[in-house]
Design an enzyme around this catalytic site. Sequence first.
Site, short mmCIF file in Angstrom:
data_model
loop_
_atom_site.label_atom_id
_atom_site.label_comp_id
_atom_site.label_asym_id
_atom_site.label_seq_id
_atom_site.Cartn_x
_atom_site.Cartn_y
_atom_site.Cartn_z
N CYS A 47 0.84 -1.22 0.00
CA CYS A 47 0.00 0.00 0.00
C CYS A 47 0.86 1.26 0.00
O CYS A 47 0.54 2.25 -0.66
CB CYS A 47 -0.92 0.02 1.21
SG CYS A 47 -2.05 -1.37 1.29
C1 BEZ Z 1 0.54 -4.62 1.86
O1 BEZ Z 1 0.09 -3.53 1.52
O2 BEZ Z 1 1.71 -4.92 1.75
C2 BEZ Z 1 -0.38 -5.65 2.41
C3 BEZ Z 1 -1.53 -5.28 3.07
C4 BEZ Z 1 -2.34 -6.25 3.61
C5 BEZ Z 1 -2.02 -7.58 3.48
C6 BEZ Z 1 -0.87 -7.95 2.80
C7 BEZ Z 1 -0.04 -7.00 2.26
#
Ligand code: BEZ
Length: 212
Positions: free
Chosen positions: A45
């Site tokens: 994210c």
């Molecule tokens: C991420 O943004 O890296 C992420 C968010 C939730 C679950 C897995 C990865």
Amino acid sequence: MAVRLGDTAPDFEVETTQGKIKFHDWMGDGWAILFSHPKDFTPVCTTELGAVAKLKSEFDKRKVKVLGLSVDKIGDHEKWSKDIEETQGTKLNFPLIDDHERKVSDLYDMIHPNASDTMTVRSVFVVGPDKKVKLTITYPASTGRNFDEILRVVDSLQLTADYQVATPVNWKDGDDVIIVPAVSNEEAKGKFPKGWKELKPYLRVTPQPNRN
Ligand code: BEZ
């Protein structure tokens, strides 16, 4: 209920990092991209939000406003935005919704319980000036989206809206486009002065109309 192509995008009023937003009023007469990310302070994210911020001039050129969302609170969004600036080299320049009560996530079916019952999936909704949903995409948490692809789709959608053309496989801005079957050859003469190549009566290819 899932939000489907052609539906009126559900309206909502929310708190964001840029103040209160009433979605349809905030859109004005332009386009919008509403997208969810699973959680603040997560790696994928962080890279996505930095990439979206860096594309601001591309969104502006197309009269597209961008609105992000997760089920976190504004205080977290604000703290996290400092990390995004530090690691991605750009300030957040679009609003992030505080959806800790899941109002918008539920309205747009952004929580898929068999994937996670606490986090939103990576949803994207492109909404046109008529407030109708033009595109939906759903990615899992583990895969960052390609926002260049989302811009490419916006270009295609805007061409369809303005010129009654469709775009072929792997089309990119500047390539030839397809005259939609609903346009007769008689009508096409007025609409496409550069002419077209008729490979089949249903497959007519013309230069992109908004290019010289
Ligand atoms: C991420 O943004 O890296 C992420 C968010 C939730 C679950 C897995 C990865």
